[in-house]
Each structure stands twice: as structure tokens, then as C-alpha cells.
Design a protein around this motif. Structure first.
Motif, mmCIF file in Angstrom:
data_model
loop_
_atom_site.group_PDB
_atom_site.id
_atom_site.type_symbol
_atom_site.label_atom_id
_atom_site.label_comp_id
_atom_site.label_asym_id
_atom_site.label_seq_id
_atom_site.Cartn_x
_atom_site.Cartn_y
_atom_site.Cartn_z
ATOM 1 N N HIS A 4 32.456 31.162 36.693
ATOM 2 C CA HIS A 4 33.799 31.236 36.134
ATOM 3 C C HIS A 4 34.693 31.982 37.103
ATOM 4 N N LEU A 5 35.944 31.612 37.102
ATOM 5 C CA LEU A 5 36.949 32.322 37.893
ATOM 6 C C LEU A 5 37.876 33.007 36.906
ATOM 7 N N LEU A 6 37.831 34.346 36.859
ATOM 8 C CA LEU A 6 38.595 35.102 35.889
ATOM 9 C C LEU A 6 39.606 36.005 36.575
ATOM 10 N N ARG A 7 40.667 36.298 35.847
ATOM 11 C CA ARG A 7 41.720 37.159 36.377
ATOM 12 C C ARG A 7 41.604 38.539 35.732
ATOM 13 N N MET A 8 41.565 39.570 36.561
ATOM 14 C CA MET A 8 41.496 40.949 36.082
ATOM 15 C C MET A 8 42.843 41.623 36.302
ATOM 16 N N THR A 9 43.412 42.168 35.236
ATOM 17 C CA THR A 9 44.678 42.892 35.311
ATOM 18 C C THR A 9 44.391 44.384 35.327
ATOM 19 N N LEU A 10 44.874 45.059 36.366
ATOM 20 C CA LEU A 10 44.611 46.480 36.530
ATOM 21 C C LEU A 10 45.634 47.306 35.746
ATOM 22 N N SER A 11 45.284 48.542 35.455
ATOM 23 C CA SER A 11 46.200 49.428 34.731
ATOM 24 C C SER A 11 47.378 49.830 35.609
ATOM 25 N N LYS A 12 47.156 49.876 36.920
ATOM 26 C CA LYS A 12 48.223 50.154 37.873
ATOM 27 C C LYS A 12 47.894 49.451 39.188
ATOM 28 N N LYS A 43 48.271 44.148 41.408
ATOM 29 C CA LYS A 43 48.168 44.456 39.986
ATOM 30 C C LYS A 43 47.140 43.553 39.300
ATOM 31 N N THR A 44 46.950 42.361 39.832
ATOM 32 C CA THR A 44 45.955 41.422 39.306
ATOM 33 C C THR A 44 45.140 40.854 40.460
ATOM 34 N N VAL A 45 43.873 40.572 40.200
ATOM 35 C CA VAL A 45 42.995 39.953 41.194
ATOM 36 C C VAL A 45 42.113 38.924 40.498
ATOM 37 N N LYS A 46 41.667 37.933 41.278
ATOM 38 C CA LYS A 46 40.764 36.914 40.757
ATOM 39 C C LYS A 46 39.327 37.271 41.147
ATOM 40 N N LEU A 47 38.431 37.133 40.168
ATOM 41 C CA LEU A 47 37.026 37.449 40.380
ATOM 42 C C LEU A 47 36.177 36.234 40.049
ATOM 43 N N ARG A 48 35.124 36.014 40.835
ATOM 44 C CA ARG A 48 34.189 34.912 40.595
ATOM 45 C C ARG A 48 32.884 35.508 40.077
ATOM 46 N N ILE A 49 32.473 35.082 38.882
ATOM 47 C CA ILE A 49 31.258 35.620 38.277
ATOM 48 C C ILE A 49 30.435 34.492 37.683
ATOM 49 N N ARG A 50 29.130 34.744 37.532
ATOM 50 C CA ARG A 50 28.237 33.801 36.869
ATOM 51 C C ARG A 50 28.308 34.003 35.362
ATOM 52 N N LYS A 58 31.781 42.961 32.501
ATOM 53 C CA LYS A 58 32.900 43.546 31.766
ATOM 54 C C LYS A 58 32.718 45.043 31.585
ATOM 55 N N VAL A 59 31.492 45.448 31.213
ATOM 56 C CA VAL A 59 31.208 46.873 31.001
ATOM 57 C C VAL A 59 31.335 47.645 32.308
ATOM 58 N N ALA A 60 30.768 47.104 33.399
ATOM 59 C CA ALA A 60 30.801 47.802 34.685
ATOM 60 C C ALA A 60 32.225 47.929 35.219
ATOM 61 N N LEU A 61 33.003 46.865 35.106
ATOM 62 C CA LEU A 61 34.390 46.907 35.593
ATOM 63 C C LEU A 61 35.240 47.824 34.737
ATOM 64 N N SER A 62 34.967 47.851 33.448
ATOM 65 C CA SER A 62 35.717 48.733 32.557
ATOM 66 C C SER A 62 35.512 50.194 32.933
ATOM 67 N N GLN A 63 34.298 50.539 33.310
ATOM 68 C CA GLN A 63 34.012 51.919 33.717
ATOM 69 C C GLN A 63 34.557 52.217 35.115
ATOM 70 N N ALA A 64 34.502 51.235 36.037
ATOM 71 C CA ALA A 64 34.951 51.460 37.408
ATOM 72 C C ALA A 64 36.465 51.556 37.518
ATOM 73 N N PHE A 65 37.183 50.721 36.749
ATOM 74 C CA PHE A 65 38.647 50.678 36.847
ATOM 75 C C PHE A 65 39.336 51.394 35.684
ATOM 76 N N LEU A 66 38.534 51.908 34.712
ATOM 77 C CA LEU A 66 39.092 52.593 33.542
ATOM 78 C C LEU A 66 40.050 51.687 32.775
ATOM 79 N N ILE A 67 39.559 50.443 32.514
ATOM 80 C CA ILE A 67 40.340 49.456 31.767
ATOM 81 C C ILE A 67 39.512 49.047 30.550
ATOM 82 N N GLU A 69 39.753 46.313 28.577
ATOM 83 C CA GLU A 69 39.437 44.880 28.608
ATOM 84 C C GLU A 69 39.793 44.333 29.984
ATOM 85 N N PRO A 70 38.886 44.436 30.947
ATOM 86 C CA PRO A 70 39.245 44.034 32.320
ATOM 87 C C PRO A 70 39.382 42.531 32.514
#
Length: 288
Positions: A4-12, A43-50, A58-67, A69-70
Motif C-alpha cells: 500500500h502507498l499511504l500518506r502520513m501527515t506530520l504534526s509539524k 508536512k506530509t510524506v508518502k510511505l510504502r508498506i506491506r 502505525k504504532v511505531a510511527l505514532s511513537q516516533a513522530f508523536l502522532i 493517527e499517522p
């Protein structure tokens, strides 16, 4: 495995280096699906994940970026689901064109009008799909042009736009027939000239709008706008130079369809004909 190709919106907004460092800290250093420029903030980046990694990521990115719902938005989907989506889209186009034939047949009282309109639509869709395929090989020039949900919507929009152009001309042809049972070249030519200004103005106006979308609305609408740019030009052309001449040469087109039907159904009736001839040519034994 599907990706999947998903878009992650950062808090800043974050610089390229900070994003890559946070992804590495989360355990996904190579999941970026786009090239980020050094010195720029995003502010936003595209991520490729299985698919199997989506929940853990989702859990790892939420902890790394402090978001909280990443990963909120799916940009594109895997090959298996994409293949199913393309099949359904093809069926939607086929069924819509069959319905169009019957509707225009009922509306104008002649099968030729429905067949002419649908043949023009088939031309428009095939030509535009070819343009999309060519554009896909040159992403540096045309941008990220891929088959997705918005592009499928654009093809259906193209069908509606082109059909509307064709029906305007057909309606004027029907008015000018004034009780005549046949369509000739002079009648079609006069009808096209009477509607040409309306067709040209509508086409030019729509072309400017979708061109503005292509250049100003962002990369997410590139596919939709590209299909409409090509489709508006091709749809206007086909209404005048394909759909209308088919009415003039309807008997030739009808004969051509008869030959095609005869060829396609030959595997069904040719063996039966041969078998009947063999069985009919075999002499029966006489009874004493």
C-alpha cells in the motif's frame, strides 16, 4: 505480498534528515515512497508498506513522530486489489455503454444513433487510455500518472461529457430530419454547422478549466486532470468526425457488424453444418 502507498501527515513540518532519522528509529528506514530534497521541510510524506506490517507500523510511527493517527489516507493500493478494481471499472464501463445504447435507441427511435454514440465513446476511452499509458512512461514530464480511483472517476466523467456533446448534435440532426426516414451527408453537415459554435465554446472552456486543475491543483489530481484534458479534445473530435459520419454510412457499419458477428459465431455453427452435411451424405442401408 500486496503493498500500500499511504500518506502520513506530520504534526509539524520537518526537514528531510529529521524524517529519515525518525523512520529509522521506528524501524522502517526504507519505506519512503518519494525522494525528499535536502534542506526542504515537509508536512506530509508518502510511505510504502506491506499489508501485513500496516498495524505494527502505525504504532511505531505514532511513537516516533508523536502522532496519534499517522496513517490516515490510502494513496494507492496493492496489485491484487488494483487488478480487481480495474476489472470492476471495466465492467462498469461496459454495462454503462450497453445502457446508453438502449437509452439513445429509445430516445431517438433508431438503433443507429445508439450504436454511433457508443462507438464514439469506445474510441474516446481507448485513445485516452493509450495517452495515459504513454504518460506513465514519462513521469518527469507528465507527473505521477497512475490508474487509481480518481482516474476511474475521470474516465466515467469523460464518458458523460463526450456523450453529452454527441447527443447535442444528434438532437439537431433529428430536428432537421423533419419526418425523413434516412440521414444523408448534407443533413449531418448542416446540423454540425448549426451546433459547431456551442460545441467549440464548451470544449474550449472545459479545456481551460481542466488544464488549470492539472497545473495548479497539486499532484493528487494530475491523473484526473490529465484524462480530462485528453478526453475533452478527443470527445469533441469524435462527436463531429466519428459519431455523425456513422449515421451517414450506417448500412456499411451494419454490414460490418454482421460480418464480425458471423466470424465470431462461426466456431458454434460451422461444425454443426459440417456434421449435418456428413451425416446427410452417408447412404442409409436399404431394407430387404
Amino acid at each position: 505480498e500486496a503493498e500500500h502507498l499511504l500518506r502520513m501527515t506530520l504534526s509539524k513540518a520537518m526537514p528531510k534528515e529529521g524524517i529519515e532519522e525518525a523512520l529509522a528509529r521506528a524501524g522502517y528506514p526504507g519505506c519512503l515512497a518519494e525522494a525528499l530534497e535536502p534542506g526542504m521541510t515537509y508536512k506530509t510524506v508518502k510511505l510504502r508498506i506491506r499489508t501485513s506490517e500496516q498495524e505494527g507500523m502505525k504504532v511505531a510511527l505514532s511513537q516516533a513522530f508523536l502522532i496519534p493517527e499517522p496513517l490516515k489516507r490510502v494513496v494507492s493500493i496493492g496489485s491484487t486489489v488494483a487488478g480487481e478494481m480495474k476489472n470492476r471499472a471495466s465492467l462498469a464501463l461496459i454495462f454503462s455503454m450497453v445502457a446508453i445504447i438502449f437509452y439513445i435507441w429509445f430516445r431517438f427511435g433508431e438503433l443507429s444513433f445508439g450504436v454511433a454514440a457508443v462507438l464514439a465513446l469506445v474510441h474516446d476511452v481507448c485513445f485516452t487510455m493509450g495517452a495515459v499509458a504513454v504518460a506513465g512512461y514519462y513521469p518527469d514530464i507528465f507527473g505521477d500518472i497512475k490508474i487509481n480511483l480518481s482516474m476511474i472517476a475521470s474516465f466515467l466523467t469523460l464518458v458523460g461529457y463526450s456523450l453529452n456533446d454527441t447527443i447535442v448534435i444528434f438532437d439537431r440532426i433529428r430536428e432537421n430530419m423533419a419526418g425523413r426516414k434516412s440521414v444523408d451527408a448534407n443533413l449531418v453537415n448542416d446540423s454540425i454547422n448549426q451546433t459547431l459554435s456551442r460545441t467549440a465554446l464548451t470544449g474550449v472552456t472545459t479545456f481551460f478549466v481542466v488544464t488549470a486543475l492539472y497545473f495548479l491543483a497539486g499532484t493528487e489530481l494530475h491523473g484526473f486532470a490529465f484524462v480530462m484534458i485528453v478526453g475533452v479534445v478527443v470527445g469533441t473530435y469524435s462527436s463531429i468526425f466519428i459519431a455523425s459520419p456513422i449515421l451517414v454510412h450506417w448500412m456499411v457499419v451494419k454490414r460490418g457488424f454482421g460480418i464480425i458477428f458471423w466470424v465470431l459465431t462461426s466456431p458454434l455453427w460451422v461444425p454443426w453444418k459440417v456434421l449435418r452435411r456428413i451425416m446427410g451424405g452417408t447412404p442409409h442401408p436399404r431394407r430387404a
